[in-house]
Design a protein around this motif. Structure first.
Motif, PDB file in Angstrom:
ATOM      1  N   ASP A 101      15.912  72.283  76.392  1.00 47.31           N
ATOM      2  CA  ASP A 101      16.899  71.358  75.832  1.00 47.31           C
ATOM      3  C   ASP A 101      18.172  71.393  76.678  1.00 47.31           C
ATOM      4  O   ASP A 101      18.903  72.372  76.694  1.00 47.31           O
ATOM      5  CB  ASP A 101      17.194  71.760  74.392  1.00 47.31           C
ATOM      6  CG  ASP A 101      18.115  70.784  73.685  1.00 47.31           C
ATOM      7  OD1 ASP A 101      18.969  70.160  74.356  1.00 47.31           O
ATOM      8  OD2 ASP A 101      17.988  70.653  72.454  1.00 47.31           O
ATOM      9  N   VAL A 125      21.479  77.054  66.595  1.00 51.66           N
ATOM     10  CA  VAL A 125      20.095  76.878  67.029  1.00 51.66           C
ATOM     11  C   VAL A 125      19.156  77.373  65.933  1.00 51.66           C
ATOM     12  O   VAL A 125      19.391  78.411  65.305  1.00 51.66           O
ATOM     13  CB  VAL A 125      19.845  77.673  68.334  1.00 51.66           C
ATOM     14  CG1 VAL A 125      18.416  77.509  68.799  1.00 51.66           C
ATOM     15  CG2 VAL A 125      20.818  77.250  69.408  1.00 51.66           C
ATOM     16  N   ARG A 126      18.071  76.636  65.717  1.00 46.11           N
ATOM     17  CA  ARG A 126      17.012  77.088  64.815  1.00 46.11           C
ATOM     18  C   ARG A 126      15.676  76.744  65.453  1.00 46.11           C
ATOM     19  O   ARG A 126      15.479  75.621  65.903  1.00 46.11           O
ATOM     20  CB  ARG A 126      17.129  76.428  63.441  1.00 46.11           C
ATOM     21  CG  ARG A 126      16.056  76.975  62.483  1.00 46.11           C
ATOM     22  CD  ARG A 126      16.116  76.410  61.095  1.00 46.11           C
ATOM     23  NE  ARG A 126      17.414  76.681  60.493  1.00 46.11           N
ATOM     24  CZ  ARG A 126      18.085  75.800  59.777  1.00 46.11           C
ATOM     25  NH1 ARG A 126      17.590  74.601  59.569  1.00 46.11           N
ATOM     26  NH2 ARG A 126      19.256  76.092  59.267  1.00 46.11           N
ATOM     27  N   ASP A 127      14.805  77.717  65.540  1.00 48.95           N
ATOM     28  CA  ASP A 127      13.474  77.540  66.139  1.00 48.95           C
ATOM     29  C   ASP A 127      13.573  77.005  67.572  1.00 48.95           C
ATOM     30  O   ASP A 127      12.785  76.171  67.992  1.00 48.95           O
ATOM     31  CB  ASP A 127      12.603  76.604  65.313  1.00 48.95           C
ATOM     32  CG  ASP A 127      12.256  77.177  63.943  1.00 48.95           C
ATOM     33  OD1 ASP A 127      12.173  78.416  63.847  1.00 48.95           O
ATOM     34  OD2 ASP A 127      12.100  76.378  62.996  1.00 48.95           O
ATOM     35  N   ARG A 136      15.710  75.030  68.779  1.00 46.99           N
ATOM     36  CA  ARG A 136      16.251  73.675  68.858  1.00 46.99           C
ATOM     37  C   ARG A 136      17.739  73.695  68.542  1.00 46.99           C
ATOM     38  O   ARG A 136      18.178  74.369  67.617  1.00 46.99           O
ATOM     39  CB  ARG A 136      15.564  72.759  67.867  1.00 46.99           C
ATOM     40  CG  ARG A 136      14.174  72.390  68.235  1.00 46.99           C
ATOM     41  CD  ARG A 136      13.702  71.338  67.263  1.00 46.99           C
ATOM     42  NE  ARG A 136      12.329  70.973  67.540  1.00 46.99           N
ATOM     43  CZ  ARG A 136      11.477  70.631  66.607  1.00 46.99           C
ATOM     44  NH1 ARG A 136      11.839  70.600  65.340  1.00 46.99           N
ATOM     45  NH2 ARG A 136      10.257  70.297  66.942  1.00 46.99           N
ATOM     46  N   LEU A 188      20.669  72.401  66.750  1.00 46.11           N
ATOM     47  CA  LEU A 188      20.898  71.595  65.549  1.00 46.11           C
ATOM     48  C   LEU A 188      22.249  70.891  65.612  1.00 46.11           C
ATOM     49  O   LEU A 188      22.363  69.696  65.384  1.00 46.11           O
ATOM     50  CB  LEU A 188      20.846  72.480  64.293  1.00 46.11           C
ATOM     51  CG  LEU A 188      19.506  73.179  64.021  1.00 46.11           C
ATOM     52  CD1 LEU A 188      19.605  74.042  62.790  1.00 46.11           C
ATOM     53  CD2 LEU A 188      18.407  72.144  63.864  1.00 46.11           C
ATOM     54  N   ARG A 189      23.284  71.676  65.879  1.00 46.36           N
ATOM     55  CA  ARG A 189      24.634  71.139  65.948  1.00 46.36           C
ATOM     56  C   ARG A 189      25.524  72.192  66.598  1.00 46.36           C
ATOM     57  O   ARG A 189      25.075  73.268  66.938  1.00 46.36           O
ATOM     58  CB  ARG A 189      25.153  70.782  64.557  1.00 46.36           C
ATOM     59  CG  ARG A 189      25.362  71.987  63.659  1.00 46.36           C
ATOM     60  CD  ARG A 189      25.761  71.568  62.242  1.00 46.36           C
ATOM     61  NE  ARG A 189      26.215  72.673  61.435  1.00 46.36           N
ATOM     62  CZ  ARG A 189      25.478  73.671  60.987  1.00 46.36           C
ATOM     63  NH1 ARG A 189      24.187  73.705  61.263  1.00 46.36           N
ATOM     64  NH2 ARG A 189      25.986  74.628  60.256  1.00 46.36           N
TER      65      ARG A 189
END
Length: 165
Positions: free
Chosen positions: A125, A156-158, A160, A162-163
């Motif tokens: 990412d 970040v979660r998993d 990814r 998030l914000r």
């Protein structure tokens, strides 16, 4: 003036300057660098753009070395490669990606599928990578400056983004 002609001009002048610094004739420079005299002549005349390897040999005769610098004049060192920055097929990870050695939970995209975690991976990412790089630069350099504003913390979660927090 095209970039190619500018490159030839700079190289020609650089080789002449090296030869002057080493106080060598074209023949002597050629012998020490392991090239023909006509090659040195063509390079100095701007009629031949040598490979980087050959240019390095010519410059090394006078103990001059090639370096890359950025727009501010800072030396850009080459990326070093270690065995653990290669994948199972002995290929280097992409240079634009930050290698993560011994990834923790959530740092690898395969975690969300329950796959066995590899010993190394990288963040795909771009927004997450850029945010982590900005944060790292700030932590190393920015905290020492009153003018540097703290970048947002990526949430970040998993694996990814998030914000930003």
């Amino acid at each position: 003036m095209t970039d190619r002609r500018l490159f030839k001009f700079c190289v020609a002048g650089l080789v002449r300057a090296v030869r002057r610094r080493a106080d060598l004739s074209q023949r002597e420079l050629a012998a020490r660098a392991g090239v023909s005299r006509s090659t040195v002549n063509r390079v100095e005349a701007g009629g031949y753009a040598p490979s980087l390897a050959m240019l390095s040999r010519l410059l090394a005769v006078a103990d001059v070395h090639l370096v890359a610098v950025d727009g501010q004049g800072h030396v850009v060192p080459p990326l070093r490669a270690w065995d653990n920055t290669k994948d199972g097929a002995n290929r280097h990870f992409p240079a634009h990606l930050d290698t993560v050695l011994d990834p923790r939970d959530g740092e690898w995209w395969g975690d969300r599928f329950g796959l066995a975690r590899p010993p190394e991976t990288y963040h795909r990412d771009r927004r997450l990578r850029d945010a982590q790089r900005a944060r790292s630069r700030w932590e190393v350099r920015g905290m020492q400056s009153d003018r540097a504003s703290e970048p947002p913390i990526p949430i970040v979660r998993d694996g990814r983004l998030l914000r930003f927090g």
